[in-house]
Design an enzyme around this catalytic site. Structure first.
Site, PDB file in Angstrom:
ATOM      1  N   HIS A   1       0.871  -1.179   0.000  1.00  9.80           N
ATOM      2  CA  HIS A   1       0.000   0.000   0.000  1.00  9.80           C
ATOM      3  C   HIS A   1       0.912   1.234   0.000  1.00  9.80           C
ATOM      4  CE1 HIS A   1      -2.654   3.038   1.890  1.00  9.80           C
ATOM      5  NE2 HIS A   1      -3.665   2.302   1.501  1.00  9.80           N
TER       6      HIS A   1
ATOM      7  N   ASP B   1       3.169  -4.509   7.977  1.00 16.81           N
ATOM      8  CA  ASP B   1       1.961  -3.702   7.854  1.00 16.81           C
ATOM      9  C   ASP B   1       0.773  -4.664   7.987  1.00 16.81           C
ATOM     10  OD1 ASP B   1      -0.334  -2.504   6.898  1.00 16.81           O
ATOM     11  OD2 ASP B   1       0.596  -1.649   5.106  1.00 16.81           O
TER      12      ASP B   1
ATOM     13  N   GLN C   1      -4.548  -5.042   6.969  1.00 12.31           N
ATOM     14  CA  GLN C   1      -5.586  -5.924   6.434  1.00 12.31           C
ATOM     15  C   GLN C   1      -5.645  -7.268   7.152  1.00 12.31           C
ATOM     16  OE1 GLN C   1      -7.891  -5.123   4.257  1.00 12.31           O
ATOM     17  NE2 GLN C   1      -7.045  -3.133   3.674  1.00 12.31           N
TER      18      GLN C   1
ATOM     19  N   LYS D   1     -10.399  -0.536  10.518  1.00 10.87           N
ATOM     20  CA  LYS D   1     -10.622  -1.686   9.635  1.00 10.87           C
ATOM     21  C   LYS D   1     -11.004  -2.927  10.442  1.00 10.87           C
ATOM     22  CE  LYS D   1      -7.105  -0.130   6.341  1.00 10.87           C
ATOM     23  NZ  LYS D   1      -7.851   0.437   5.239  1.00 10.87           N
TER      24      LYS D   1
ATOM     25  N   CYS E   1      -4.831   2.595  -3.591  1.00 12.47           N
ATOM     26  CA  CYS E   1      -3.578   3.076  -2.985  1.00 12.47           C
ATOM     27  C   CYS E   1      -2.466   2.054  -3.138  1.00 12.47           C
ATOM     28  CB  CYS E   1      -3.760   3.442  -1.509  1.00 12.47           C
ATOM     29  SG  CYS E   1      -4.860   4.815  -1.277  1.00 12.47           S
TER      30      CYS E   1
END
Ligand code: 7TS
Length: 405
Positions: free
Chosen positions: A122, A199, A202, A225, A363
């Protein structure tokens, strides 16, 4: 057996209509919807507990502080960090990564050092490193992906060298759904002395994450999220690294003492939390974690996998539809293009049917470049989605195709 119909009923927004149709929300990758108990936790805080934290000696402020610090402990348990002082509250994944790039990066990197990221990152895990590259003259190398949207551990191993100082990788791609073998990647990077940032934006709402098992040095994620509120995020960092890092921002709360000559910084985690924090956001995050844990991440992963399989099968039957991202290990995200149809036109028509999904580059422009598309249509799942949502999606796509082609 978990009753996902009952879980869906806990999300008030899903009871409303959009353009006269019941809302079908298929954009949890961008931001999840919120269950009633998270919404209630936020109003309860403002109705009954609102005060600044770590400052007042009065009862209200003490209660707010207890709730806020309790949220840190809940978060620690959630990702199995060793200590709650390793949990830094931030505005979100983006800020968490910027904190590491800015603080750890400037203190530890010099000309000629290398950062490795993957081709599926991302923008939040690309741009902060690029800025650092341009400032410090370091090298930013890209681990490429194959046609299914997967990295190769062999390729990573070949790239890693004594020059590599940090490997910054997504746990799960927001554009492709690929789940990366972050534990193995960490172990390879550690062998050449590089540290690892994951990261997890998600990943965290969809699978059990254990930062000690992955053995990564930093892990970043966003509350919004995972059924929590916007403007709230987490940076996990190993104590030893965080201790050695300079503060990211200066201000209140991050200090122990201040004179005009010198400031002594506060201990962890406060050293990295300048200014009044997002107190209601932390409380909502803890409530969202309780919500997730009550259902169980294994249950969630199993259920969302069934949705993924069902949707992949249904979408594959549509003529000229191509799924971008066919990794063997994949989470609840499907990106696709349809020959001769612009993604935005399709998404606009779907909106007329009450279906909320995302069209664009997500993104992750380098992913679009890799697959030579300007945009994709993307659906992404949350615990509230069901098979009927997918049936409606397929009907709506077929109707739209009748109009667009
Ligand atoms: N990393 C990944 C893998 C993401 O998916 C996102 C947001 C971020 C970082 C940034 O998170 P933020 O909370 O700081 O903004 N992804 C998306 C998306 O897929 N659509 O909208 C935002």
């Amino acid at each position: 057996m978990t009753d996902f119909t009952k879980i869906r009923q806990q999300f008030p927004i899903l009871k409303q209509t959009e353009n006269g149709q019941p809302l079908v929300y298929l954009d949890s990758g961008a931001s999840s919807q919120k269950p009633q108990l998270v919404i209630d936790a936020i109003s309860q805080y403002y109705e009954k507990e609102n005060a600044n934290v770590h400052r007042g000696v009065y009862g209200l402020s003490e209660r707010a502080t207890v709730a806020f610090e309790g949220a840190r402990e809940t978060t620690r348990q959630f990702i199995n960090a060793k200590k709650s002082s390793e949990i830094i509250f931030t505005r979100g994944t983006t800020e968490s990564i910027n904190l590491v790039a800015s603080s750890w990066g400037r203190a530890n990197l010099q000309q000629g050092d290398e950062i490795i990221i993957t081709e599926m990152e991302h923008h939040s895990n690309i741009v902060p490193w690029q800025m650092l590259r341009d400032e410090l003259g370091i090298v930013l190398s890209i681990l490429r992906i194959n046609e299914r949207g997967e990295i190769s551990l062999d390729n990573l191993q070949q790239m890693l060298s004594a020059k590599t100082k940090i490997l910054a990788i997504t746990h799960m791609s927001n554009a492709l759904g690929t789940i990366n073998p972050v534990k193995k990647m960490t172990s390879l990077a550690n062998k050449v002395g590089a540290i690892v940032l994951v990261d997890g934006a998600q990943a965290v709402p969809h699978m059990q994450v254990d930062v000690q098992d992955i053995a990564c040095d930093f892990y970043a994620f966003s509350a919004h999220k995972m059924y929590g509120s916007t403007g709230m995020g987490v940076l996990y960092g190993k104590e030893q690294l965080l201790e050695a890092m300079p503060p990211y921002q200066g201000g209140g709360d991050m200090i122990y003492s201040v004179t005009f000559e010198k400031t002594q910084y506060n201990v962890l985690p406060y050293k990295f939390e300048a200014g009044t924090p997002h107190i209601s956001g932390a409380i909502a995050l803890a409530t969202a974690i309780d919500f997730i844990q009550k259902i169980g991440l294994e249950n969630i992963a199993n259920y969302e996998n069934k949705l993924l399989e069902y949707a992949t099968h249904a979408l594959s039957k549509i003529d000229n539809l191509r799924i971008i991202g066919q990794a063997k290990n994949k989470g609840g995200v499907i990106s696709f293009v349809i020959d001769g149809v612009h993604s935005h036109d399709m998404a606009t028509l779907m909106d007329q049917d009450g279906i909320a999904l995302r069209a664009g580059h997500h993104c992750a422009m380098p992913v679009m470049q890799k697959f030579q598309v300007s945009s994709t249509i993307r659906i992404s799942f949350g615990v509230y989605n069901n098979f009927e949502d997918i049936d409606k999606l397929v009907i709506s796509i077929n109707e739209a195709l009748g109009m667009l082609i």
